[in-house]
Design a protein around this motif. Sequence first.
Motif, PDB file in Angstrom:
ATOM      1  N   LEU A 119      69.638  14.123  31.857  1.00 32.24           N
ATOM      2  CA  LEU A 119      68.979  14.500  33.105  1.00 32.24           C
ATOM      3  C   LEU A 119      67.484  14.202  33.025  1.00 32.24           C
ATOM      4  O   LEU A 119      66.912  13.598  33.946  1.00 32.24           O
ATOM      5  CB  LEU A 119      69.217  15.983  33.408  1.00 32.24           C
ATOM      6  CG  LEU A 119      68.555  16.533  34.673  1.00 32.24           C
ATOM      7  CD1 LEU A 119      69.029  15.793  35.916  1.00 32.24           C
ATOM      8  CD2 LEU A 119      68.831  18.029  34.793  1.00 32.24           C
ATOM      9  N   LEU A 164      65.515  11.511  35.445  1.00 35.45           N
ATOM     10  CA  LEU A 164      64.396  11.922  36.298  1.00 35.45           C
ATOM     11  C   LEU A 164      63.114  11.187  35.908  1.00 35.45           C
ATOM     12  O   LEU A 164      62.336  10.774  36.767  1.00 35.45           O
ATOM     13  CB  LEU A 164      64.201  13.437  36.230  1.00 35.45           C
ATOM     14  CG  LEU A 164      65.362  14.270  36.795  1.00 35.45           C
ATOM     15  CD1 LEU A 164      65.137  15.745  36.514  1.00 35.45           C
ATOM     16  CD2 LEU A 164      65.583  14.008  38.276  1.00 35.45           C
ATOM     17  N   GLU A 198      55.018  16.919  35.650  1.00 30.35           N
ATOM     18  CA  GLU A 198      55.036  18.376  35.451  1.00 30.35           C
ATOM     19  C   GLU A 198      53.622  18.942  35.373  1.00 30.35           C
ATOM     20  O   GLU A 198      53.349  20.012  35.909  1.00 30.35           O
ATOM     21  CB  GLU A 198      55.826  18.744  34.199  1.00 30.35           C
ATOM     22  CG  GLU A 198      57.313  18.673  34.386  1.00 30.35           C
ATOM     23  CD  GLU A 198      57.827  19.623  35.473  1.00 30.35           C
ATOM     24  OE1 GLU A 198      57.361  20.782  35.546  1.00 30.35           O
ATOM     25  OE2 GLU A 198      58.693  19.208  36.249  1.00 30.35           O
ATOM     26  N   HIS A 223      61.251  12.853  43.133  1.00 28.60           N
ATOM     27  CA  HIS A 223      61.663  13.815  42.113  1.00 28.60           C
ATOM     28  C   HIS A 223      62.636  14.847  42.693  1.00 28.60           C
ATOM     29  O   HIS A 223      63.672  15.134  42.088  1.00 28.60           O
ATOM     30  CB  HIS A 223      60.439  14.506  41.516  1.00 28.60           C
ATOM     31  CG  HIS A 223      60.784  15.476  40.440  1.00 28.60           C
ATOM     32  ND1 HIS A 223      61.336  15.085  39.241  1.00 28.60           N
ATOM     33  CD2 HIS A 223      60.679  16.814  40.384  1.00 28.60           C
ATOM     34  CE1 HIS A 223      61.544  16.147  38.488  1.00 28.60           C
ATOM     35  NE2 HIS A 223      61.154  17.217  39.155  1.00 28.60           N
ATOM     36  N   VAL A 239      66.386  15.638  41.451  1.00 28.16           N
ATOM     37  CA  VAL A 239      66.811  16.965  40.991  1.00 28.16           C
ATOM     38  C   VAL A 239      68.021  17.430  41.795  1.00 28.16           C
ATOM     39  O   VAL A 239      68.985  17.965  41.237  1.00 28.16           O
ATOM     40  CB  VAL A 239      65.649  17.981  41.087  1.00 28.16           C
ATOM     41  CG1 VAL A 239      66.133  19.405  40.877  1.00 28.16           C
ATOM     42  CG2 VAL A 239      64.559  17.631  40.082  1.00 28.16           C
ATOM     43  N   ARG A 240      67.979  17.217  43.104  1.00 28.66           N
ATOM     44  CA  ARG A 240      69.123  17.598  43.947  1.00 28.66           C
ATOM     45  C   ARG A 240      70.376  16.803  43.575  1.00 28.66           C
ATOM     46  O   ARG A 240      71.426  17.363  43.341  1.00 28.66           O
ATOM     47  CB  ARG A 240      68.811  17.366  45.424  1.00 28.66           C
ATOM     48  CG  ARG A 240      67.932  18.403  46.025  1.00 28.66           C
ATOM     49  CD  ARG A 240      68.081  18.389  47.547  1.00 28.66           C
ATOM     50  NE  ARG A 240      67.578  19.631  48.058  1.00 28.66           N
ATOM     51  CZ  ARG A 240      68.215  20.790  47.992  1.00 28.66           C
ATOM     52  NH1 ARG A 240      69.397  20.869  47.442  1.00 28.66           N
ATOM     53  NH2 ARG A 240      67.666  21.886  48.473  1.00 28.66           N
ATOM     54  N   MET A 299      71.531  17.446  39.745  1.00 28.04           N
ATOM     55  CA  MET A 299      71.792  18.788  39.238  1.00 28.04           C
ATOM     56  C   MET A 299      72.102  19.793  40.346  1.00 28.04           C
ATOM     57  O   MET A 299      73.210  20.294  40.429  1.00 28.04           O
ATOM     58  CB  MET A 299      70.618  19.306  38.409  1.00 28.04           C
ATOM     59  CG  MET A 299      70.913  20.670  37.797  1.00 28.04           C
ATOM     60  SD  MET A 299      69.507  21.290  36.884  1.00 28.04           S
ATOM     61  CE  MET A 299      69.881  23.024  36.892  1.00 28.04           C
TER      62      MET A 299
END
Length: 156
Positions: free
Chosen positions: A27, A31, A47, A120, A124-125, A128
């Motif tokens: 993952l 990403l 981040e 991003h 993420v959607r 995950m």
Amino acid sequence: MTEQEPRWLDDGEMRAWRNYVVGASMLADRLHRELQDGHGVSLADYEVLVRLSEQPARRMRMSQLADEVASSKSRVSHQVARMEREGLLRRRECPEDGRGVFAELTDEGMALLETSAPTHVEGVREHMVDLLSREEQAVVAQVFERIINHLRDVDG
């Protein structure tokens, strides 16, 4: 003195552990690749941009930033120095004590965050969040809050 036998993982525990390790790595790699290919920013740098964007005046102490992104102070210092050279951040002395240093998001860094965030969030959607029910999302959140709290307590 005899050594105690390790508490070996049973099949279910091993399956959970190995799937976590491989899944989390895959993952993060996916990403990272999507951000890098689409916007030239790494997941780690993204981040940092996010954490700073959420703070008043878009800045925080370097030590707090290291804690927030679960990294060492040394690693974050090098990362921030590089991002500063790229114009995404700047470092400022802390006026309260003169020893502390703030990392501060620049307008250029904020612009990069704003253009890369949709990529991003979609990732993420897709990879995950949308694969989990609301109940599973709550369980994942609870489990990792427990792990994070435990590790912070252990690290003191």
